[in-house]
Write a protein that holds these residues in place. Structure first.
Motif: not given
Length: 622
Positions: A131, A135, A194, A197-198, A200-205, A208
């Motif tokens: 996953s 990402q 874009e 956003q990607q 931000q999502r990648t860093n968050e994932l 986690q």
């Protein structure tokens, strides 16, 4: 150190060692399987060892033909030892069974669970990694799109600026470049958004993944590995406990082996050998000297040496006054003592062995006296047991018949009749056999006692003037005179008196005649004193009890040791004293080769002779 160890874990310390942890857990489970195989092989060895022990015990079990030898204490101890070894084998089997049930079974199940749990956690870790990787790839694509859009936007802006500065171009061309610039700028802004956003999502994932997702997987793998290690410890302890649980019984088996060793008694085995092989025959008498120069010597005397009897039953009245056997008895018993003369003692042993292994007659008369008595006693005991069993069976049938008669619903009494008749018939036959063998046994005992009486005529010691006296054989003239002095009437008279007034004694004990003196060589010729050359028949030689007045006790001799009676003894002749089993006595004089030892009671001054084989003694240190 413990607190620090508890704070350390794989999730935080080994966040980037996914592959190594995967390999480590695999090796750990392989090691657990290896330990399980070790325990399995050990259980197999324990089982094989137990099986070999049982096979060993079975191969050394006494054969039917050797059962008679197991009456000796050493053989009995060996048999007890084999029983204990067989029990030891059972304990090793128990160890193998418990290892199989409590260790190997649980270990196999644990290996299976650990493999499944490891696979599950690795799949979860792989899913999280995939996953995150997806990402990151999306982020990279967004960044590339943003980078492309930005470059195109910069180029469109530069083209517009050039077109706007060029006065040669028409307004339409300038507006076209303006419109293109605006479009590219807008596309760049979209690509930028874009990408943002990607990112931000990648860093968050990623946060986690490395702070919660993957650490949780590693924590599960850590617990799995710790569980494996802890269970190895528990399995080792369980293996020790399994073996330790059988130690008390193994110690009891070893104590049983020591107890078996303690029952070995060389003296008891010696007595058993005597009891087993003793024939009951008496040693042959001395060969008489035949002076051929004397007148009246018969031609048959030369044949006495080769015709001395060695077995068979001597009828009453066949003894001469000297204790020898008459010519008539010699003819009936001829050739039996011959085995002692020309062929030696080995012939006796062979005769005993051959007689013991042969079926022979029903009364076992072909056996030596003592062996015959022993086998008859065993037969009588066996018949008594059978009679008791048949009696119990008959009583049971009688009770059953009574119950059926009282309550016909339970059964028909007539069905018991045939069984009851058969049982009664068997019981009658057994009782007849028992009575017959009891008669045989009584005859055998009488035969042994008569042989003992004959032995007492030649071997009984006595005290003369306070010292031991034995027959020295006399001079040649005395022996010849003795062999001819007794007529048939005097012989019959003497033996008749012996039969009426003397008690049968145990083998090897003295025998008293009707005058109270021993018919042994020490005491002369019994009642026929005139047969000795120069013998005086003056009645003053005897006291009021018929005992010769010259036989008296001298002053007490000093004690040279102490002795203890192994068996009870009843005195039946002059010179011997009775004793009870385990009685303590003073030792006065050692055995001089005739089988008798002189002793004195602890209390009182009563002293006399007892059989040497009936006592054990210890001498004082001098």
């Amino acid at each position: 150190m413990t607190a620090l160890t508890e704070n350390l874990n794989w999730g935080t310390e080994l966040w980037d060692q996914y592959d190594n942890l995967s390999l480590h857990t695999l090796k750990g489970i392989d090691f657990l399987e290896k330990y399980g195989q070790f325990v399995r092989d050990r259980a197999t060895i324990e089982c094989e060892y137990a099986s070999k022990l049982r096979r060993l015990v079975k191969s050394y079990q006494p054969k039917k033909k050797d059962e008679e030898d197991y009456q000796f204490t050493s053989c009995q101890a060996f048999k007890m030892l084999m029983n204990e070894v067989n029990d030891l084998a059972g304990q090793h089997e128990l160890v193998a069974e418990d290892l199989q049930a409590n260790v190997i079974k649980e270990l196999t199940a644990l290996v299976k669970d650990l493999k499944e749990e490891r696979k599950k956690q690795l799949q979860e870790g792989l899913r999280l990694s995939q996953s995150l990787q997806a990402q990151i790839e999306a982020l990279q694509r967004a960044k590339k799109a943003y980078d492309k859009a930005y470059k195109e936007s910069e180029k469109a802006i530069e083209s517009f600026q050039k077109a706007d500065a060029d006065f040669n171009l028409s307004r339409a061309e300038v507006e076209k470049q303006r419109s293109n610039m605006s479009h590219k700028t807008q596309a760049c802004d979209l690509a930028k958004n874009e990408y943002a956003q990607q990112l931000q999502r990648t860093n968050e994932l990623q946060r986690q993944h490395f702070r919660s997702g993957l650490p949780e997987v590693f924590r599960q793998l850590q617990e799995l590995d710790e569980k494996r290690i802890k269970n190895i410890k528990n399995f080792i302890r369980a293996s020790v406990d399994i073996e330790r649980n059988v130690f008390p019984i193994i110690n009891k088996c070893l104590d049983g082996i020591l107890k078996a060793a303690d029952i070995i008694n060389e003296k008891e085995d010696t007595l058993l050998v005597i009891e087993k092989y003793k024939s009951g025959f008496q040693p042959p008498e001395d060969f008489p000297f035949e002076d051929l120069s004397k007148a009246g010597s018969d031609s048959g005397s030369a044949s006495n040496i080769s015709s001395i009897p060695t077995s068979g039953k001597v009828k009453e009245g066949s003894y001469t006054v000297k204790g020898t056997i008459t010519n008539k008895a010699m003819k009936k018993r001829g050739g039996l003592f011959h085995i002692f003369g020309s062929r030696g003692l080995s012939e006796v042993c062979m005769a005993i062995k051959n007689a013991a292994i042969s079926d022979g007659k029903e009364d076992l008369s072909e056996l030596p006296p003592n062996q015959r008595r022993k086998k008859l006693m065993l037969k009588v005991e066996e018949l008594k047991n059978k009679v008791a069993q048949e009696t119990a069976a008959r009583d049971g049938l009688m009770k059953m018949k009574g119950v059926y008669e009282a309550n016909p619903a339970l059964g028909d009494p007539r069905t018991i009749e045939s069984q009851l008749n058969e049982c009664s018939h068997r019981l009658d036959k057994l009782q007849q056999d028992l009575a017959r063998y009891q008669t045989y046994l009584e005859d055998a005992i009488k035969g042994i006692q008569s042989g003992a009486n004959h032995s007492s005529l030649t071997n009984s010691p006595r005290l003369v003037n306070g010292t031991r006296r034995r027959n020295s054989g006399g001079s040649a003239a005395e022996e010849e005179s003795l062999s001819r002095s007794a007529s048939d009437s005097s012989v019959n008279h003497n033996n008749h008196n012996n039969h009426n007034h003397s008690k049968p004694s145990a083998p090897g004990t003295p025998q008293m005649n009707n005058h109270g003196c021993s018919n042994s060589p020490e005491s002369g010729l019994g009642t026929s004193h005139t047969s000795l050359p120069g013998a005086d028949s003056d009645p003053d030689q005897y006291d009021g009890h018929g005992v010769e007045s010259e036989y008296y006790e001298a002053d007490m001799l000093p004690s040279i040791g102490t002795c203890k009676a192994l068996y009870p003894f009843e005195a039946t002749s002059e010179g011997s004293i009775p004793m009870a089993q385990d009685e303590e006595l003073h030792l006065i004089e050692l055995d001089q080769g005739d089988g008798w030892t002189r002793v004195r009671r602890m209390l009182g001054d009563m002293e006399g002779f007892v059989p040497t084989s009936y006592i054990e003694y210890s001498l004082f240190n001098t």
